[in-house]
Design a protein around this motif. Structure first.
Motif, PDB file in Angstrom:
ATOM      1  N   TYR A 150      34.807  45.079  34.198  1.00  0.00           N
ATOM      2  CA  TYR A 150      34.210  43.775  33.897  1.00  0.00           C
ATOM      3  C   TYR A 150      34.866  43.155  32.669  1.00  0.00           C
ATOM      4  N   LYS A 151      35.127  41.863  32.757  1.00  0.00           N
ATOM      5  CA  LYS A 151      35.574  41.076  31.603  1.00  0.00           C
ATOM      6  C   LYS A 151      34.658  39.870  31.486  1.00  0.00           C
ATOM      7  N   PRO A 207      32.653  48.864  43.085  1.00  0.00           N
ATOM      8  CA  PRO A 207      33.805  47.962  43.067  1.00  0.00           C
ATOM      9  C   PRO A 207      34.172  47.502  41.662  1.00  0.00           C
ATOM     10  N   GLY A 208      33.158  47.308  40.816  1.00  0.00           N
ATOM     11  CA  GLY A 208      33.425  46.816  39.472  1.00  0.00           C
ATOM     12  C   GLY A 208      33.943  47.869  38.521  1.00  0.00           C
ATOM     13  N   ASP A 209      33.867  49.139  38.913  1.00  0.00           N
ATOM     14  CA  ASP A 209      34.397  50.215  38.071  1.00  0.00           C
ATOM     15  C   ASP A 209      35.879  50.454  38.351  1.00  0.00           C
ATOM     16  N   ASP A 210      36.229  50.540  39.610  1.00  0.00           N
ATOM     17  CA  ASP A 210      37.630  50.756  39.984  1.00  0.00           C
ATOM     18  C   ASP A 210      37.814  50.242  41.409  1.00  0.00           C
ATOM     19  N   GLN A 267      29.128  43.278  37.380  1.00  0.00           N
ATOM     20  CA  GLN A 267      28.228  42.927  36.294  1.00  0.00           C
ATOM     21  C   GLN A 267      28.687  43.543  34.968  1.00  0.00           C
ATOM     22  N   PRO A 268      28.186  42.987  33.826  1.00  0.00           N
ATOM     23  CA  PRO A 268      28.457  43.620  32.535  1.00  0.00           C
ATOM     24  C   PRO A 268      28.069  45.098  32.582  1.00  0.00           C
ATOM     25  N   ASN A 275      40.500  38.966  36.324  1.00  0.00           N
ATOM     26  CA  ASN A 275      40.555  37.629  35.736  1.00  0.00           C
ATOM     27  C   ASN A 275      40.155  36.533  36.719  1.00  0.00           C
ATOM     28  N   VAL A 276      39.685  36.916  37.916  1.00  0.00           N
ATOM     29  CA  VAL A 276      39.352  35.951  38.965  1.00  0.00           C
ATOM     30  C   VAL A 276      37.838  35.908  39.149  1.00  0.00           C
TER      31      VAL A 276
END
Length: 691
Positions: free
Chosen positions: A681-682, A53-56, A675-676, A664-665
């Protein structure tokens, strides 16, 4: 309305569905017992669970749906909005086929007679084929008789007043941005046929290919009216050169996003002195707008160039250009050779493989022509008062949440907050359909006269527009028809509008859980509200007046945040090399960011939003909220359409409308353990906070 002073800021592809507990503790309506196999509003079969999920998040949430739902040949893109549009088209066709079978026996001028006979006239392909291009022959012969520059100007007026075209410039009547209750005449740049000025001015391979297709289109239409191939080729060059000169004088879409840049008020006499060959003191009465002492002009420099062209271009060239305006405006309504030539050119722009069936094209025609007559039939059958009332309650919930968020802003002073809250409280909300229907009183529809019917509608629309001069702005009017799958914010009316067509799944469903509905229509409502405070909307106050109600410090702080959004989207690409235009899409990107934040906070006030352990179909409430947000954007588009949209569409591509706001949420990170090191990830300090 023909010119931009109507100031509709459309939230294309974005309204969403909310069926949830009200914030005040109200309950959902009672429904029958659920079916044995309940519907999955979030279906993991549509997801690509091999992607983090954090990649795309877009591909994670929508990947399998996109793979399993290729773009139909008759479409240029395919996704949630398109499937809903297709469903609505089917509903409209059922209505139109039913009413057209009896419309010939209905009283002349009645709703069903006009709707049914208009559709029937468009479906009468035998008559249309037999006529060929004879319906426009009188127009072409009239242009042949022009012998002077004044005759050229007279023809430009004639085409406009009779709804045959808008050569050289655009003209309209609408509210004065600085006096929003007053109707005023306005002028805008225009006169070109391609979707954007860049299509005339750039020389990259993609643009040159479209220029070639456009010139071939010109040649085809002129040839179909009996012009020799050699003469048709000369005509194509003449038209292209005139339009290219106009394109050079036009402001870019980004420049026109600033309403103060395009607000230029003149006395009619003074403006006429800047365009000595276009005497507006004389022209306005001829365009049925007599007695005007002031005029709004979007781009004054453009009109100086247009005026110079009027004088410098030979009358013979203008006659070719004026014939082209007749041809291009009529081609889609004439016999099949003209329709086919028009479609062939559109293929170069969009990549569409085949034309939509005639039934679907005629459904769209009726909706675009007599939309509030057809809309009455649509809402009577497909939109309930209960759905309208539910939306009213939901909008109120979202307004409360946005108000809370404004009060908590750490970058805005109390002085500016007070103005912002006053504007929010003054929002007008329109849901489903108008309270007062348009009646189209002077529109006469004859079952056997398709072109005549279209012209009757066009002339009525023009006459209705100019009839508003001397009257206060009618704020009951809608800018979209009830079946439309879309929504909009209008800053000069300070209104948010949600047609009935979009209030369906995946945007809205009575049986869906709160997470799905808030991630859907809730985010759309929040999106439209945020438009009142985006880079354009924030320049209007609560009564729709274009005026600066910000302290300088707060305005500067807003710009810093807006520039961060521009930079984020500028980094995105389509087709590997074409960058998203962060400045062109800024308003929609700000609205997406605001919409998802407002909807999530409102969702957390519901019973489901406050529970953490209850899962539905394997997903927590927070996960379902963000998955609902993602499935609204699922879809794909043809490469040609993607390239065109980057130039002309103020909305970012769907993947980035999904991924960029949620990056941004904070809650999205927690919901999916982002995760970083994950690609999307931001760091917390880099997450953009605006509204």
């Amino acid at each position: 309305m023909e010119f931009k002073y109507s100031n509709l800021v459309l939230a294309g592809v974005l309204c969403i569905s909310v069926s949830a507990f009200a914030v005040d503790g109200g309950k959902k309506p009672h429904h029958p017992a659920p079916p044995t196999h309940p519907r999955k509003f979030i279906d993991s079969a549509n997801m690509d669970l091999s992607i983090k999920p954090g990649d795309d998040f877009y591909d994670y949430a929508d990947g399998n749906w996109i793979k399993n739902n290729p773009i139909p040949a008759k479409e240029t893109r395919w996704g949630s909005f398109n499937t809903l549009i297709q469903d609505n088209t089917t509903k409209l066709l059922n209505l139109l086929k039913e009413v057209s079978t009896t419309s010939a026996h209905q009283p002349k001028g009645s709703l069903k007679q006009r709707v049914g006979d208009l559709y029937a006239s468009g479906m009468d392909s035998l008559t249309i084929e037999k006529l060929g291009y004879t319906p426009i022959q009188p127009d072409l012969k009239r242009i042949d008789r022009i012998t002077s520059t004044q005759g050229v100007i007279n023809e430009m007026v004639y085409q406009r007043v009779h709804a045959l075209g808008s050569p050289l410039f655009r003209f309209g009547v609408g509210g004065d941005d600085k006096h929003p209750n007053v109707n005023i005449v306005g002028l805008d740049q225009g006169g070109t046929s391609l979707p954007d000025r860049d299509y005339y001015l750039k020389n990259d391979p993609r643009t040159l290919k479209i220029q070639e297709a456009y010139k071939n289109y010109l040649i085809s239409l002129f040839t179909l009216t009996g012009t020799s191939a050699e003469e048709a080729e000369k005509n194509a060059a003449i038209v292209f050169d005139i339009e290219k000169a106009l394109a050079k004088a036009q402001l870019s879409r980004v420049a026109m996003r600033d309403p103060n840049v395009t607000y230029n008020k003149f006395s009619v006499v003074a403006f006429s002195k800047t365009t000595p060959h276009l005497n507006w003191v004389q022209l306005l009465p001829e365009m049925k707008a007599p007695g005007q002492d002031t005029i709004l002009v979007g781009e004054p420099a453009f009109f100086k160039t247009a005026d110079s062209l009027v004088a410098a271009t030979p009358v013979s060239d203008w006659k070719v250009y004026l014939k082209w305006n007749i041809l291009k405006g009529s081609a889609g309504s004439l016999s099949s050779p003209f329709v086919d030539a028009s479609f062939k050119f559109s293929q170069a722009l969009s990549g569409q493989k085949v034309q939509a069936p005639r039934t679907e094209r005629m459904s769209g025609m009726v909706d675009g022509s007599l939309g509030e007559l057809l809309g009455q039939l649509y809402v009577e059958k497909y939109f309930t008062p209960a759905a309208k009332q539910y939306m009213v309650n939901l909008v109120n919930n979202l307004k409360t949440t946005l108000g809370d968020r404004i009060q908590r802003l750490d970058w805005m002073s109390d002085e500016t907050k007070a103005h912002a809250l006053k504007k929010l409280a003054a929002f007008t909300v329109k849901i489903g359909y108008p309270d007062k229907w348009q009646t189209y009183d002077a529109v006469i529809i004859n079952r056997g006269d398709y072109i005549g019917n279209l012209r009757s509608v066009g002339e009525w629309r023009y006459n209705y527009m100019v009839s508003q001069l001397g009257k206060p702005v009618d704020k009951t009017r809608w800018g979209m028809t009830p079946p439309t799958v879309n929504a909009y914010y209008n800053p000069s009316n300070n209104e948010i509008v949600f047609p009935a067509g979009i209030l369906q799944f995946p945007f809205f469903d009575f049986d869906a859980d709160d997470a799905v509905n808030y991630g859907g229509i809730g985010a759309v409502i929040g999106h439209e509200m945020t438009h009142g405070f985006d880079d354009q909307g924030r320049q209007y106050d609560g009564d729709g007046t274009l005026r600066d109600w910000w302290t300088k410090t707060d305005a500067d702080r807003f710009k810093v945040r807006a520039d961060q959004v521009v930079a984020q989207y500028n980094a995105f690409t389509v087709l590997d090399t074409i960058h998203v235009n962060g400045k062109l899409t800024l308003g929609e990107n700000l609205a997406d960011l605001g919409g998802v934040n407002i909807a999530y906070e409102a969702f957390k006030k519901t019973k489901e939003g406050q529970s953490k352990d209850i899962k539905i179909d394997g997903f927590t409430p927070d996960q379902r909220f963000f998955l609902s947000w993602a499935q609204v954007w699922r879809g794909s588009q043809r490469p040609e359409a993607a390239a065109q949209r980057i130039l002309v569409d103020p909305h970012s591509p769907e993947k980035y409308r999904c991924n960029a706001p949620i990056s941004n949420v904070d809650a999205w990170y927690a919901a999916f353990d982002v995760q970083p090191g994950d690609k999307n990830y931001k760091a917390p300090a880099d997450r953009i906070k605006v509204w």
